[in-house]
Design a protein around this motif. Structure first.
Motif: not given
Length: 242
Positions: A125-126, A128, A140, A142, A144, A157, A159, A161, A174, A215
């Motif tokens: 998890k990241k 953004l 938001k 991301r 992976t 990948v 994303i 929201w 995705y 992105y």
């Protein structure tokens, strides 16, 4: 000099996200009451097929039943195997077909209970930069996957929201690589509360132009640069908690 240091410190603190990606996902799961299905059976219909998921103490059995005039196909995906039955007889499958059918079954079940699956061990998890969509603020995130435990499509990948006011999941995108690859974006068509648990139907879109910045797909959505392909609608949802 001391004043400048304090000013810089305040600036760094003010720019720090209030929540981590993990905390946002956990709060979204809590908001949707999805923790309750970790020991439960869920059934629903999707595109004329019946689906049933049984989860109990970390084990799972994900089922799809395809019923034609004279043929009943039952696909069963569990923690350690995939089996296909045709008219109640076990069918021998190649590894390629096993992967294809199991991925198809898993995909429908995966999307049906989002964001619950985002805490699987293979998920990375990241957080953004936050965005505004249709005048509403969103976290938001991301997603992976590690190669080990990430499945055949570990290099996809995603994303997500999450609304800042209540952490509900409103948008998903995705980028996938199977069958030539592509990009999809989903917004909420309708939410359905069943026994206090939030389930969601989606509108499914793709970009008008294949050469895009994945992105920035939320900006393309607001600009109307996405084409609606289909609707993801779950019908006749039933939940039985153990």
């Amino acid at each position: 000099m001391r004043y400048l240091y304090i000013l810089l410190l305040l600036l760094v603190v003010s720019c720090k996200p209030k929540f981590t990606a993990q905390e946002i996902i956990d709060k979204s799961i809590d908001y949707a009451k999805l923790n309750e299905i970790e020991n439960a059976t869920i059934s629903f219909n999707f595109r004329k097929n019946n689906y049933k998921a049984t989860r109990k103490n970390g084990t799972f059995e994900l089922v799809r039943v395809i019923q034609n005039d004279s043929t009943k196909i039952q696909d069963i995906l569990s923690n350690d195997s995939f089996k296909r039955f045709v008219n109640d007889r076990l069918v021998e499958l190649t590894e390629k077909d096993k992967n294809r059918y199991s991925n198809s079954v898993n995909s429908v079940h995966y999307f049906s209970v989002l964001p619950l699956g985002l805490n699987d061990k293979a998920v990375q998890k990241k957080l953004l930069e936050s965005v505004v969509i249709k005048g509403k603020e969103y976290y938001k995130v991301r997603i992976t996957f590690t190669e080990e435990g990430g499945g055949e499509d570990f290099d996809d990948v995603f994303i997500y929201w999450f609304a800042k006011d209540n952490f509900q999941l409103d948008y998903v995108a995705y980028k996938y690589h199977t069958n030539g690859g592509g990009v999809r974006f989903r917004d909420v068509k309708q939410e359905k509360i069943v026994d206090g648990i939030r389930f969601v139907d989606y509108n499914n879109y793709k970009p008008l132009d294949t050469d895009i910045d994945f992105y920035a797909i939320d900006s393309l959505y607001e600009e109307g640069s996405l084409k609606k392909l289909s609707e993801i609608v779950l019908e006749d949802i039933h939940v039985s908690v153990f």
